[in-house]
Design a protein around this motif. Structure first.
Motif, PDB file in Angstrom:
ATOM      1  N   GLY A  53      54.099  33.187  30.439  1.00  0.00           N
ATOM      2  CA  GLY A  53      54.159  34.474  30.902  1.00  0.00           C
ATOM      3  C   GLY A  53      52.987  35.445  30.717  1.00  0.00           C
ATOM      4  O   GLY A  53      53.125  36.453  30.782  1.00  0.00           O
ATOM      5  N   ALA A  54      51.674  34.821  30.502  1.00  0.00           N
ATOM      6  CA  ALA A  54      50.624  35.618  30.552  1.00  0.00           C
ATOM      7  C   ALA A  54      49.742  35.694  31.611  1.00  0.00           C
ATOM      8  O   ALA A  54      49.911  34.915  32.624  1.00  0.00           O
ATOM      9  N   ARG A  55      48.811  36.455  31.543  1.00  0.00           N
ATOM     10  CA  ARG A  55      47.868  36.811  32.704  1.00  0.00           C
ATOM     11  C   ARG A  55      46.696  36.588  32.155  1.00  0.00           C
ATOM     12  O   ARG A  55      46.111  36.555  30.992  1.00  0.00           O
ATOM     13  N   VAL A  56      45.604  36.663  33.173  1.00  0.00           N
ATOM     14  CA  VAL A  56      44.230  36.330  32.657  1.00  0.00           C
ATOM     15  C   VAL A  56      43.779  37.541  31.950  1.00  0.00           C
ATOM     16  O   VAL A  56      43.795  38.950  32.526  1.00  0.00           O
ATOM     17  N   ALA A  57      43.137  37.884  30.668  1.00  0.00           N
ATOM     18  CA  ALA A  57      43.099  38.756  29.985  1.00  0.00           C
ATOM     19  C   ALA A  57      41.811  39.799  30.639  1.00  0.00           C
ATOM     20  O   ALA A  57      41.785  40.961  30.701  1.00  0.00           O
ATOM     21  N   HIS A  58      40.815  39.112  30.981  1.00  0.00           N
ATOM     22  CA  HIS A  58      39.488  39.708  31.427  1.00  0.00           C
ATOM     23  C   HIS A  58      39.121  38.875  32.984  1.00  0.00           C
ATOM     24  O   HIS A  58      38.286  38.326  32.715  1.00  0.00           O
ATOM     25  N   PRO A  59      39.911  39.316  34.027  1.00  0.00           N
ATOM     26  CA  PRO A  59      39.511  38.789  35.250  1.00  0.00           C
ATOM     27  C   PRO A  59      37.985  39.115  35.840  1.00  0.00           C
ATOM     28  O   PRO A  59      37.650  38.444  36.551  1.00  0.00           O
ATOM     29  N   GLU A  60      37.343  40.421  35.381  1.00  0.00           N
ATOM     30  CA  GLU A  60      36.094  40.661  35.640  1.00  0.00           C
ATOM     31  C   GLU A  60      35.326  39.660  34.936  1.00  0.00           C
ATOM     32  O   GLU A  60      33.962  39.899  35.220  1.00  0.00           O
ATOM     33  N   LEU A  61      35.323  39.016  33.985  1.00  0.00           N
ATOM     34  CA  LEU A  61      34.551  37.785  33.358  1.00  0.00           C
ATOM     35  C   LEU A  61      34.898  36.800  33.604  1.00  0.00           C
ATOM     36  O   LEU A  61      34.142  35.786  33.308  1.00  0.00           O
ATOM     37  N   THR A  62      35.824  36.717  34.518  1.00  0.00           N
ATOM     38  CA  THR A  62      36.371  34.942  35.088  1.00  0.00           C
ATOM     39  C   THR A  62      35.990  34.711  36.666  1.00  0.00           C
ATOM     40  O   THR A  62      36.117  35.960  37.503  1.00  0.00           O
ATOM     41  N   PHE A  63      35.609  33.809  36.911  1.00  0.00           N
ATOM     42  CA  PHE A  63      35.000  33.415  38.246  1.00  0.00           C
ATOM     43  C   PHE A  63      35.377  32.174  38.649  1.00  0.00           C
ATOM     44  O   PHE A  63      35.252  31.215  37.987  1.00  0.00           O
ATOM     45  N   GLY A  64      36.042  31.892  39.712  1.00  0.00           N
ATOM     46  CA  GLY A  64      36.542  30.893  40.202  1.00  0.00           C
ATOM     47  C   GLY A  64      35.611  30.277  41.333  1.00  0.00           C
ATOM     48  O   GLY A  64      34.871  30.968  42.255  1.00  0.00           O
ATOM     49  N   VAL A  65      35.402  28.886  41.304  1.00  0.00           N
ATOM     50  CA  VAL A  65      34.453  28.080  42.278  1.00  0.00           C
ATOM     51  C   VAL A  65      35.320  26.929  42.832  1.00  0.00           C
ATOM     52  O   VAL A  65      35.736  26.071  42.061  1.00  0.00           O
ATOM     53  N   ALA A  66      35.291  26.717  44.017  1.00  0.00           N
ATOM     54  CA  ALA A  66      35.899  25.424  44.558  1.00  0.00           C
ATOM     55  C   ALA A  66      34.859  24.420  44.914  1.00  0.00           C
ATOM     56  O   ALA A  66      33.865  24.520  45.594  1.00  0.00           O
TER      57      ALA A  66
END
Lengths: 472, 212
Positions: A53-66
């Protein structure tokens, strides 16, 4: 104690110290993570997050790439539903967590280890992780990049930290001047052949010496990328003016005065003169020849002028059995000259060798010549593709008879539709010649982009040097 | 996570070096959900031929070894990619311990996070174990507390990072330990922002640059 903050420190020691939050009595250290890249394969980790039930703690430091699963032939074709599902999952997981995604249709899309540097997300002094072993690539900037598994990805997503035990430090110095036609890939394969595919296990590698300093950022990225193929989780090159020049003006990098101030800090990131390493290796750059692999591990690498090894001549029975097994899989004869190995296909691409300089090196050899075999060229990112097209490189590839496709991990990983057929032999700029890596039963020979181009126009493994000399 | 203390179980020799993660689970199976179980894909292309039939002389396909919970292999086991699916395949098949002279670093770390013991032995000891298992199909006892592997008259030591040993013995999960460090993390961040002000990405979603 060697490497303590008070004594002389290596570059790696400095990176370690600047990320250490707390060290337990048992030696485990909690480290702060500056950048976290996720891709389609990160779904296991996002599922672990949901279970808690957790969320990404620091989305501003996380980047997604396909990149891993994206098809490289996109226009007018329907995408395989199981692959589409992988891409959709990444989109959902990043969107739900407020993570910026360089998705399939983003003009900046590409391979994570090409996009990070290109966008200025990769900077000197950063700790960068990704659920991909080739995250060592980012060390080219004097960053500390390493690959992690899904449990660790979940841990970083939830806490932006990771527990690690300090690895040993190894310096690999390459001095001298590389001959024309020799590049970072040849250096890396020479190192792996020398120390073995597990030679740097448990070590953080720093590359040093005049031949390394002379490499462009693209070359350093190739070299650090292949650190994991020598067993090292990370490899790095200290930042210098080449690094700074590459980073200036990148979208996510600091700008203006902030950049200049950062650059001062970055240029100080280097090993102190009397810093101690746990292990030192030295190579003479001027002795490095173009290298190809003949077997099923990157350590099975030899100069193109040599012949396939003979297991009967090897005294160690384990090693002899390993060679016998590799030759059977690769369908090669002991003593066969490497230049007499015919190929069926070529591939230019992957996080190892798909940057603009790689494409230029291949195009230089292919220009005005015809490939004797079919092949695929997949640029590392949409921006690399755009630049290559502006320079007319795409025309050179197409006129030679090769297919020019969209960016992605493509034929390196055997999971996105681009595969080498069973029994086919491929000259490839990728990073792993493991059995079945490019597809079940596929036979892979690793080499530089220039060497792949030479193989394409010759129809067999070939020495690129005479082909370059003809041009000059 | 299931703790690992002491295990007596059938063991399978895999007398190969460099069993990489692409062998442990070929990439084409990794799209599947873990809920389906990955055990059927373990070493798929070493166990099965192109038409899906079992390769009879592959050790894991031989009757006494099929139910192995321990694998003994040569050097550089688990080299290659970071895919934790390689560990899932082993664990879902029923393997709880791999014995080899060396392991890929990322693989070993993933193994420990899933309660799978990567036990490092000397080359000579590893060969002795392989030889024994090829002759007798013996069971092995792996004792993590004493760091020994024993079978019949053989008893050999194995190495493992002490932190990993503690984690495996107790079945600990890192996340709970980390969450208890919230204050230390906050303090680190405060100091770090003045030491390395350039760390934060400049833009959240730039317009995208047009050249490389």
């Amino acid at each position: 104690m060697a490497g303590s903050p008070s004594g002389p420190r290596t570059l790696f020691d400095k990176l370690w110290d600047s990320h250490a939050i707390v060290t337990r009595e048992d030696g485990q250290t909690l480290l702060w993570v500056d950048r976290h890249f996720v891709h389609e394969g990160s779904f296991h980790a996002f599922n672990k997050l949901k279970e808690r039930g957790a969320r990404v703690a620091h989305p501003e430091l996380t980047f997604g790439v396909a990149d891993h699963y994206v098809p490289t032939r996109r226009s007018g074709r329907s995408i395989d539903p199981t692959i589409q599902n992988m891409i959709d999952q990444l989109e959902r997981n990043t969107l739900e967590n407020g993570v910026l995604l360089f998705g399939l249709n983003d003009p900046r899309q590409g391979i994570v280890h090409v996009v990070g540097p290109e966008q200025g997300l990769t900077l000197p002094g950063l700790l960068i992780v990704c659920g991909d072993s080739h995250t060592s690539t980012h060390g080219a900037f004097g960053a500390w990049g390493f690959g992690i598994g899904a449990s660790e990805v979940a841990h970083v997503l939830m806490t932006q930290t990771l527990w690690q035990r300090k690895p040993k430090r190894m310096r690999i110095a390459v001095d001298g001047t590389l001959a024309p036609g020799i590049g970072a890939k040849d250096i890396a394969l020479s190192i792996i052949a020398r120390i073995g595919a597990d030679g740097a296990q448990g070590h953080a590698v720093e590359y040093a010496g005049s031949a390394i300093r002379a490499l462009s950022m693209e070359g350093r990225l190739t070299l650090c990328n292949l650190s994991i193929e020598a067993g090292a989780r990370c490899g790095m090159v200290a930042p210098d003016e080449t690094t700074i020049a590459y980073l200036r003006g990148r979208p996510f990098a600091p700008a203006g005065d902030d950049f200049e101030r950062a650059a001062e800090d970055w240029l100080r990131l280097k090993s102190d003169e009397d810093a101690e390493f746990d292990r030192e290796i030295a190579l003479n750059g001027s002795e490095i020849a173009p290298v190809v692999t003949w077997g099923v591990s990157p350590e099975d690498a030899l100069p193109i002028t040599m012949a396939v090894p003979d297991p009967e001549a090897i005294s160690d029975p384990g090693k002899a059995a390993q060679i016998r097994d590799a030759l059977a899989y690769m369908d090669l004869r002991p003593g066969q000259k490497l230049t007499e190995v015919p190929i069926d296909r070529v591939f230019i691409g992957s996080c190892t060798n798909s940057r603009i300089e790689d494409l230029r090196a291949a195009a230089q050899v292919l220009s005005g010549r015809k490939a004797m075999v079919p092949g695929l060229v997949s640029p590392g990112s949409s921006l690399v593709k755009q630049q290559a097209e502006a320079e007319g490189l795409d025309r050179i590839f197409k006129e030679a008879g090769l297919e020019w496709v969209e960016p992605g991990c493509s034929m390196c990983v055997g999971m996105n539709g681009d595969i080498v057929q069973s029994g086919e032999r491929c000259a490839s700029t990728t990073n792993r010649n493991f059995k079945g890596r490019q597809g079940p039963g596929a036979r892979t020979h690793l080499m530089s982009p220039a060497m792949v181009a030479a193989a394409a126009v010759t129809g067999s493994l070939a020495d690129v040097r005479p082909l370059i000399e003809e041009r000059s | 996570m299931q703790p690992f203390q002491r295990l007596t179980a059938p063991a399978c020799p895999l007398p190969y070096a460099n069993i990489d993660t692409d062998q442990l689970i070929p990439a084409r199976f990794m799209k599947r959900s873990r809920a389906e179980g990955y055990g059927g894909y373990l070493l798929h292309d070493m166990r099965f031929s192109g038409n899906g039939t079992e390769i009879a002389d592959f050790p894991l396909n031989q009757t006494p070894h099929r139910i192995a919970q321990i694998i003994v292999a040569r050097r550089n086991f688990g080299a290659g990619s970071s895919r934790e699916a390689a560990v899932y395949a082993l664990v879902d098949y029923g393997i709880r311990c791999v014995i080899a002279p060396s392991f890929g670093d990322i693989f070993a770390s993933n193994a420990v996070n899933n309660g799978l013991l990567p036990a490092k032995v000397g080359e000579r000891d590893g060969e002795a174990l392989i030889g024994l298992l090829q002759e007798t199909h013996a069971e092995l006892t792996v004792d993590l507390e004493t760091q020994t592997i024993s079978a019949k008259e053989i008893s050999i030591p194995f190495a493992i990072d002490p932190v990993w040993r503690t984690k495996l013995l107790n079945g600990w999960d890192d996340i709970d330990i980390t969450l208890s460090q919230a204050d230390a993390i906050a303090l680190f961040r405060e100091l770090d922002s003045s030491i390395r002000p350039w760390v934060t990405p400049r833009i959240r979603d730039g317009a995208g640059q047009t050249t490389i």
